[in-house]
Design a protein around this motif. Structure first.
Motif, PDB file in Angstrom:
ATOM      1  N   ALA A  92       0.820  -1.211   0.000  1.00 24.28           N
ATOM      2  CA  ALA A  92       0.000   0.000   0.000  1.00 24.28           C
ATOM      3  C   ALA A  92       0.855   1.263   0.000  1.00 24.28           C
ATOM      4  CB  ALA A  92      -0.934  -0.021   1.205  1.00 24.28           C
ATOM      5  N   ILE A 134      -3.171  -6.007   0.900  1.00 22.25           N
ATOM      6  CA  ILE A 134      -4.433  -5.368   0.534  1.00 22.25           C
ATOM      7  C   ILE A 134      -5.435  -6.436   0.107  1.00 22.25           C
ATOM      8  CG2 ILE A 134      -5.570  -3.793  -1.096  1.00 22.25           C
ATOM      9  CD1 ILE A 134      -2.902  -2.309  -1.353  1.00 22.25           C
ATOM     10  N   SER A 138      -6.963  -8.388   3.038  1.00 16.91           N
ATOM     11  CA  SER A 138      -7.500  -7.612   4.158  1.00 16.91           C
ATOM     12  C   SER A 138      -9.021  -7.526   4.121  1.00 16.91           C
ATOM     13  CB  SER A 138      -6.920  -6.196   4.138  1.00 16.91           C
ATOM     14  OG  SER A 138      -7.429  -5.466   3.040  1.00 16.91           O
ATOM     15  N   CYS A 171     -11.102  -5.439   1.784  1.00 12.59           N
ATOM     16  CA  CYS A 171     -10.185  -4.337   2.096  1.00 12.59           C
ATOM     17  C   CYS A 171     -10.824  -3.212   2.912  1.00 12.59           C
ATOM     18  CB  CYS A 171      -9.570  -3.742   0.839  1.00 12.59           C
ATOM     19  SG  CYS A 171      -8.268  -2.519   1.218  1.00 12.59           S
ATOM     20  N   PHE A 224     -10.132  -0.166   3.725  1.00  8.66           N
ATOM     21  CA  PHE A 224      -9.099   0.690   3.158  1.00  8.66           C
ATOM     22  C   PHE A 224      -8.837   1.988   3.907  1.00  8.66           C
ATOM     23  CE2 PHE A 224     -13.031   1.409   0.680  1.00  8.66           C
ATOM     24  CZ  PHE A 224     -13.225   2.780   0.863  1.00  8.66           C
ATOM     25  N   THR A 225      -9.734   2.423   4.780  1.00  6.79           N
ATOM     26  CA  THR A 225      -9.459   3.564   5.656  1.00  6.79           C
ATOM     27  C   THR A 225     -10.537   3.619   6.722  1.00  6.79           C
ATOM     28  OG1 THR A 225      -8.857   5.924   5.730  1.00  6.79           O
ATOM     29  CG2 THR A 225     -10.766   5.348   4.386  1.00  6.79           C
ATOM     30  N   PHE A 265      -3.868   1.187   7.002  1.00 10.43           N
ATOM     31  CA  PHE A 265      -3.872   1.519   5.575  1.00 10.43           C
ATOM     32  C   PHE A 265      -3.812   3.031   5.389  1.00 10.43           C
ATOM     33  CE2 PHE A 265      -5.657  -2.762   4.296  1.00 10.43           C
ATOM     34  CZ  PHE A 265      -4.540  -3.105   3.534  1.00 10.43           C
TER      35      PHE A 265
END
Length: 398
Positions: free
Chosen positions: A16, A42, A45, A50, A52-53, A379
């Protein structure tokens, strides 16, 4: 030895942070990784979607010897910036719990997005490529790498370490970034597995394996109110994984099995109308029956509800809200989601992630002593720190 192929920037690690850095650094950038495909962490996850945030990502959600270090990078590239990138690529997403954002589809969409952005920026990617040697030169760095059975010589002005930490070694994780930091005289803090399940050597929870319930798990440093999961080896689930980052060997933890509820008043009320029922039966209305049976092995839950005085009910509920346990350890790097500790932030610029004592040497992502909570925070640190280093490199190039 042939003449080295020259690049403006070489990034070790196509995860990432490395891919985000390449996107920002732009033309003249080469990303190297020993794996067969980029963004492996990624891809796996969030159950393949994912996380991602996180909507709530901020400096307070990270652990570091310097709690202020992450502020600059996180402020300059926020969760909203990454969400905008995801939206521009038409990737549908949703909030799960506690601000955690996941793809509606597949984590592979995030990897494809980053690859597309790298290509647009003019950055190259070499996979199945391993570092054999690294030396500092007058105008940057000289690298020997092994690729497809051939030894190649490379050189660059800027070198970025984005190889992560030691977590999940089966995916090829190593301490390469730490070794290179030490090679150049940089301090590395003590490292340990973080966001890892607790283990108990006596296997006391085997009979409860698979059972989950909401709890508040805490120690003297902090606490988290999320789910707990019993496993064959011990305890897992979000509340436990979070707490593990703040735990040290030999320390006791406290589990509140009745978070946010008034168990005492519930039992007193039930005693008035259902006094003839067994205490264990009524406790099983508050907690899973299997857990009540397990707790009864060490606690006195005998008798009917009517037999219990207010004082005794208070003692029972207090015990349920402060279940004291001492884990034997954690499952370690094998299952840890991240590494706690890393390159000492005192050695780096918080604005650019460049080593203060070695011009052109950058460390980003998990390799740095900045460790986030569970739920998309790590991330976000990868995006933010990668962006910071890439922007500094682009500024110098332009």
């Amino acid at each position: 030895m042939g003449k080295a192929t020259r690049y403006e920037t070489i990034i070790l690690g196509a995860g990432a942070a490395g891919m985000m850095c390449a996107i920002q650094a732009g033309p003249g950038t080469l990303v190297l990784d020993h794996a067969k495909s980029p963004g492996e962490k990624i891809r796996i996850s969030g159950g393949g979607r994912c996380n991602f945030t996180n909507l709530h990502a901020g400096p307070d959600n990270f652990l570091s010897e310097n709690p202020h270090f992450a502020k600059s990078a996180l402020a300059r590239y926020t969760q909203w910036d990454f969400i905008d990138l995801v939206d521009r690529h038409g990737i549908a997403w949703h909030e799960k719990t506690l601000g955690q954002l996941f793809c509606d589809g597949s984590a592979k969409q995030i990897v494809s997005m980053l690859r597309a952005e790298m290509e647009r920026a003019g950055a190259k990617l070499w996979l199945f490529t391993a570092l054999a040697d690294l030396q500092k030169t007058e105008d940057g760095f000289a690298l020997s790498v092994d690729r497809e059975g051939e030894r190649l010589e490379l050189s660059c002005r800027n070198l970025v370490l984005a190889t992560g930490g030691k977590s999940i070694p089966k995916m090829g994780a190593t301490g390469l970034a730490y070794d290179i930091a030490r090679q150049f005289g940089l301090r590395v803090t003590d490292t340990r597995a973080a966001l890892a399940p607790f283990t108990f050597s006596d296997g006391r929870f085997k009979a409860l394996s698979g059972l989950s319930l909401p709890v508040h798990a805490a120690n003297d440093r902090c606490g988290f109110e999320e789910a707990l999961l019993f496993t064959h080896r011990g305890l897992s689930g979000p509340a436990i994984l979070q707490l593990s980052s703040y735990w040290r060997e030999g320390e006791e933890i406290s589990i509140d099995l009745l978070p946010g509820g008034d168990g005492l008043e519930t039992l007193r009320s039930r005693r008035q109308f259902e006094g003839r029922k067994a205490l264990t039966t009524e406790l099983s209305r508050l907690l899973p029956a299997r857990l009540v049976d397990h707790l009864a092995e060490d606690a006195d839950f005998s008798g009917n509800l009517a037999d219990q005085s207010d004082r005794r009910l208070n003692e029972i509920v207090s015990g349920l809200r402060n279940w004291r346990l001492t884990p034997s350890g954690t499952e370690g790097y094998r299952t840890a989601e991240v590494t706690l500790g890393g390159i000492d932030t005192a050695e780096l610029s918080s604005r650019s992630m460049e080593a203060s004592s070695v011009t052109g040497l950058f460390f980003i992502g998990e390799a740095v002593d900045v460790t986030g909570w569970l739920g998309g925070y790590n991330f976000q640190w990868a995006w933010s720190s990668g962006h910071a280093a890439g922007q500094e490199i682009r500024r110098r190039t332009d």
